[in-house]
Design an enzyme around this catalytic site. Sequence first.
Site, PDB file in Angstrom:
ATOM      1  N   GLU A  46       0.726  -1.135   0.093  1.00 45.97           N
ATOM      2  CA  GLU A  46      -0.074   0.038   0.072  1.00 45.97           C
ATOM      3  C   GLU A  46       0.854   1.405  -0.103  1.00 45.97           C
ATOM      4  OE1 GLU A  46      -0.086  -2.523   1.957  1.00 45.97           O
ATOM      5  OE2 GLU A  46      -2.141  -3.112   2.846  1.00 45.97           O
ATOM      6  N   TRP A 167      16.509 -37.998 -15.296  1.00 49.06           N
ATOM      7  CA  TRP A 167      16.040 -37.963 -16.621  1.00 49.06           C
ATOM      8  C   TRP A 167      14.835 -38.731 -16.980  1.00 49.06           C
ATOM      9  CZ3 TRP A 167      18.725 -34.330 -15.683  1.00 49.06           C
ATOM     10  CH2 TRP A 167      20.168 -34.230 -15.325  1.00 49.06           C
ATOM     11  N   ARG A 204      19.089 -23.964  -9.837  1.00 51.77           N
ATOM     12  CA  ARG A 204      19.657 -23.877 -10.962  1.00 51.77           C
ATOM     13  C   ARG A 204      19.297 -23.256 -12.050  1.00 51.77           C
ATOM     14  NH1 ARG A 204      21.547 -28.151  -8.298  1.00 51.77           N
ATOM     15  NH2 ARG A 204      20.493 -29.384  -9.824  1.00 51.77           N
TER      16      ARG A 204
END
Lengths: 368, 368
Positions: A46, A167, A204
């Site tokens: 504010e 992966w 990262r």
Amino acid sequence: MRHALELAGRVLHTTAPNPRVGCVIVRDGRILGEGATQPPGGPHAEICALRDAAARGESVVGATFYVTLEPCSHFGRTPPCADAVVAASPGRVVVAMGDPNPQVNGAGLARLRAAGIPVATGVCLPEALALNAGFAARMSRGSPWVWLKMAASLDGRSALHNGMSQWITGPQARADGHAWRARADVVLTGMGTVLKDDPRLTVRDVPVPRQPRKAVVDGRLQIPESARLFDGEEVWVFTAHEDPVKAERLARRNARVIVLPGAEPGRVDLPAMMRWMARQHINEVHVEAGAGLSGALLSADCVDEILAYVAPVLLGDALGMVKLPMLTHLDAARRFEFIDVAPLGPDVRLRGRFADRWQTLMAAANPR
Amino acid sequence: MRHALELAGRVLHTTAPNPRVGCVIVRDGRILGEGATQPPGGPHAEICALRDAAARGESVVGATFYVTLEPCSHFGRTPPCADAVVAASPGRVVVAMGDPNPQVNGAGLARLRAAGIPVATGVCLPEALALNAGFAARMSRGSPWVWLKMAASLDGRSALHNGMSQWITGPQARADGHAWRARADVVLTGMGTVLKDDPRLTVRDVPVPRQPRKAVVDGRLQIPESARLFDGEEVWVFTAHEDPVKAERLARRNARVIVLPGAEPGRVDLPAMMRWMARQHINEVHVEAGAGLSGALLSADCVDEILAYVAPVLLGDALGMVKLPMLTHLDAARRFEFIDVAPLGPDVRLRGRFADRWQTLMAAANPR
């Protein structure tokens, strides 16, 4: 209000332990001033919006103030925003969520109303709460808002039997996972993951102004001092095992050992751990752990949200996402709600939330 | 073309073994006539559209014909549509996909071009192929298009250890699963599912003009004659086990036993089963089976698409979706592509497709 929420979203990484708040001052559809909470000690949204309007040479008398959280009414590190808003003589104030602190909820609004300012509340309440579920959880129930990040195949396998898990999901899912790490105050993992992957647990893949704190659950205090997650700022190691010698060795690696034994030997009291973190002003916890700790947190009812990345592959005979006790009836399984489903590169992200835990927060954040 | 595809989509259940085709005849943005393939023996889409235009009193000379599949050029149960189109003297013909039969692909287009009619091809090819992947698979590779329907928890559990699997997903997912059953020519299950659930395998949650054929893989021919799936039309029972006495008993229940032994004793040659079904003019197979048959079909490379319903629940220690051999490296896992992700009541539907199998069909359906 949408714009005020967007402003609040831009300070996702810098306001903790304060809430992320946005404020927009509008007259006749024109923005006179806008702002978002500055880092702790700095002005709240504010005040930023009022200063912005002043810098633009705009008078805000009679204008409408949109603010995503009830203006504060108490002296903290800054004077109460409600007083500053009253002094600015707005024509109307629109507020999304109330102060989730049950001691304070409604006090800021009451101050505005006492000054004769019309106040509308609850506009975009769920969106505002989603930005500050952590703050609301800490204030209203004394524990952080916790999400469990998981990555798995479509058939729910997060690693092969030989431990291979890297992966399964693609780079977009990994970057998104890092964005969620980045917004949390704490990234929490378990000993199994430390031993298997030796993760750094840093953010990262996305730029961030500060790294979240790292924490590990290590019931028997067996973590090697060489673990890579000790590189960097102080790490919290939660354990059930009192061992001053080991704790001293870990302290040299900038680790703080917190002993919170649970009912079972060698197991940390997970709800107590969450309460402990809330007392350290932790709003949001990102859990990235193996099936053991993930399942234990679910079983201990310490999880608010599920953040799952699902890869387009079936793995069959491999390791599961969560260790949970065997059920004999489906009614006994605790269901959550899917709140978001989105493709993410080749993968899909599914977000889930336990409805009862969210409703409790909604009630706490409902402006009075 | 979008409208022609929509017309083809409306005859999803009635054209088999013929393809679902839509045709729209347009001049100056106004529809002169439209139609979709009628049940076998009835007129094809082009003829229906021509008749519709005639019924409306519209001349189609010089108009543009949009047709989702290359007009046929051979006498089958009906005369060649390409001749009828040529006789109508269109100004231009726009075709989505070519005839997937390698012997015929391009012949219909060549007839149009020989008559001096400009032809555009390949418009909305993927959408047109998706409507007729089964027809294209049968024509181009001699096996049906196969999708594997699965329902599971977010952690990939499709049943509790005590076998309980009903109602993991909700009514919307079940109705959607029945809609997929309904469009298939064959609904295929395994003996494990018959013994465990005794399913009827009929389409119930959606209205359909005909029930798909039912089939079961039962390597050792152990299916009880009392199984509920025998109620209704002829059921195919694929087995590796020659047993004329049992086959005769099953025949009294309107079951046809097909003996197709695979390399392993007691196991059906699954690719041979698919080729056998294609020779019976089966275009699309909906598989709804347990982890055993589902995994075996995946391992035998007999699956084109994954149709997975995921419920907002984590079950932990329970049964998996597919039995697959243990992997030692993630690269060895065969990945598919997610082609659609949609919320469905409380659940989420994820559709996947093996890209290589789709690309082979795309090449076959590419108009020459």
